[in-house]
Write an enzyme that holds these catalytic residues in place. Sequence first.
Site, short mmCIF file in Angstrom:
data_model
loop_
_atom_site.label_atom_id
_atom_site.label_comp_id
_atom_site.label_asym_id
_atom_site.label_seq_id
_atom_site.Cartn_x
_atom_site.Cartn_y
_atom_site.Cartn_z
N GLU A 1 10.86 2.85 42.05
CA GLU A 1 11.89 3.63 41.69
C GLU A 1 12.10 4.12 40.29
O GLU A 1 13.38 4.06 40.04
CB GLU A 1 12.96 3.07 42.45
CG GLU A 1 12.99 2.82 43.83
CD GLU A 1 14.02 2.35 44.46
OE1 GLU A 1 15.15 1.97 43.92
OE2 GLU A 1 14.11 1.99 45.81
N ASN B 1 5.94 2.36 43.82
CA ASN B 1 6.72 2.28 45.09
C ASN B 1 7.82 3.44 44.75
O ASN B 1 8.72 2.87 43.91
CB ASN B 1 6.91 1.07 45.48
CG ASN B 1 7.46 1.10 46.83
OD1 ASN B 1 6.94 1.40 47.64
ND2 ASN B 1 8.76 0.18 46.98
N HIS C 1 12.54 5.34 54.08
CA HIS C 1 13.83 4.99 54.81
C HIS C 1 14.03 6.32 55.03
O HIS C 1 14.47 7.06 54.36
CB HIS C 1 14.64 4.51 53.78
CG HIS C 1 14.19 3.26 53.05
ND1 HIS C 1 14.22 1.82 53.90
CD2 HIS C 1 13.72 2.78 51.99
CE1 HIS C 1 13.70 0.99 53.17
NE2 HIS C 1 13.64 1.42 51.88
N GLU D 1 8.21 0.62 53.29
CA GLU D 1 9.55 0.13 53.78
C GLU D 1 10.16 1.17 54.84
O GLU D 1 11.42 1.22 54.93
CB GLU D 1 10.56 -0.03 52.48
CG GLU D 1 9.86 -0.42 51.02
CD GLU D 1 11.13 -0.64 50.09
OE1 GLU D 1 12.22 -0.31 50.36
OE2 GLU D 1 10.73 -0.85 49.01
N ASP E 1 12.16 2.16 57.68
CA ASP E 1 12.95 2.21 58.90
C ASP E 1 13.60 3.57 59.16
O ASP E 1 13.44 4.49 58.46
CB ASP E 1 14.10 1.26 58.87
CG ASP E 1 14.72 1.46 57.02
OD1 ASP E 1 14.87 2.59 56.46
OD2 ASP E 1 15.33 0.52 56.56
C1 XIL Z 1 17.00 -3.98 49.71
C2 XIL Z 1 17.13 -5.24 50.50
O1 XIL Z 1 16.69 -5.02 51.89
C3 XIL Z 1 18.53 -5.49 50.65
O2 XIL Z 1 18.82 -6.92 51.46
C4 XIL Z 1 18.99 -5.83 49.12
O3 XIL Z 1 20.56 -6.08 49.10
C5 XIL Z 1 19.01 -4.62 48.47
O4 XIL Z 1 17.61 -4.17 48.46
N1 XIL Z 1 14.24 -0.04 48.09
C6 XIL Z 1 13.53 -1.13 47.69
C7 XIL Z 1 14.02 -2.32 48.24
O5 XIL Z 1 12.33 -1.10 46.97
O6 XIL Z 1 13.78 -3.44 47.52
C8 XIL Z 1 15.58 -2.43 48.87
O7 XIL Z 1 15.65 -3.42 49.59
C9 XIL Z 1 15.78 -1.19 49.58
C10 XIL Z 1 15.40 0.13 48.87
#
Ligand code: XIL
Length: 325
Positions: free
Chosen positions: A131, A173, A209, A240, A242
């Site tokens: 990020e 990422n 996401h 990641e 969802d």
């Molecule tokens: C999130 C976790 O799922 C949570 O449990 C934590 O509180 C915050 O981080 N991008 C990422 C992940 O790269 O590491 C994040 O994970 C979600 C967004």
Amino acid sequence: MCEGAQDLTDAASCSGRLVGVALAASRLSEESYVEAAREFNAATAENEMKWGSNEPSPGRFNFAAGDVIADFARDNGMELKGHALVWHNQLPGWVSSLDSAEAVRAAMLDHIRGVMEHYRGRVRAWDVVNEAWNDDGSALRDSVFYRHLGAGYIDEAFIAAREADPEAKLYYNDFDGEDLSMKSNAIYEMVRGMLDRGVPIDGVGLQMHVRIPDDEPAIAELTQNMQRIADLGLDVVVSELDVRHCNGETAEQQAARYHDVVATCLGQPRCPEITVWGITDRYSWLNAAGAPGCPDGETPHPLLWDNDYQKKPAYDAFMAALLGP
Ligand code: XIL
């Protein structure tokens, strides 16, 4: 193997891809959680390998929680993803308050070396930088790394990572860089520049996401974006996934969205991994206040298993996509 596939394990081996899940060490005492986790052939630590967890004070590494995930992966024949080395979030206060380029550089490079050397030989791929772009991709994020080291911190991080574990794949990422946008263009140009400069990078993680509406991201744009990254000779992975379920949308719409994203990765030979960000809706990070949930505060139920570990239509669709048309 493909005919008569019973669960994700079968579907994953049939697909020839890594089908991963983000795991929380604290949940591994729950039987249903472990049973579901074992359906995957790859794992990422949801939080346990982040800087705040494994180097809470300078030079004092603590790998206990991360090792729980690494051991679980090894014991269950799962590949391991390392997440994440250089990130502005979940960063200990001692790093954010460093106030010179020398101090930030030393902390960053020592962190990369310390963590990667500990896990050397066990991690297939690391998210080296996470990020780095701001939300809309208009500029690099004003993190402690950028403020003190400028844009070059990203090259420095990848170069150190290659030295620390030459066998691990090195990924950049980020989120919201899935479709064709200012942000995905910025990421694309950044990694292209890194390759031109000879900086070691092996792939890009699209966090994904996402929401149900089919323009977030549009599958045609996701396909094109994956292709242009692949054309650089890089992996492009879904890191990641969802799918938020909001605004009266149906479980079937959510399932269709999962299907389309997975099918897009399967259609791209350079997409070796699809990781979902959790197992059960009950523990999704999107339930927390401040997370990018549903616009009206509804619970987003974004994953493949419901609150009671029942497999959702999304699970069947995910599996069907892995098995192919
Ligand atoms: C999130 C976790 O799922 C949570 O449990 C934590 O509180 C915050 O981080 N991008 C990422 C992940 O790269 O590491 C994040 O994970 C979600 C967004």
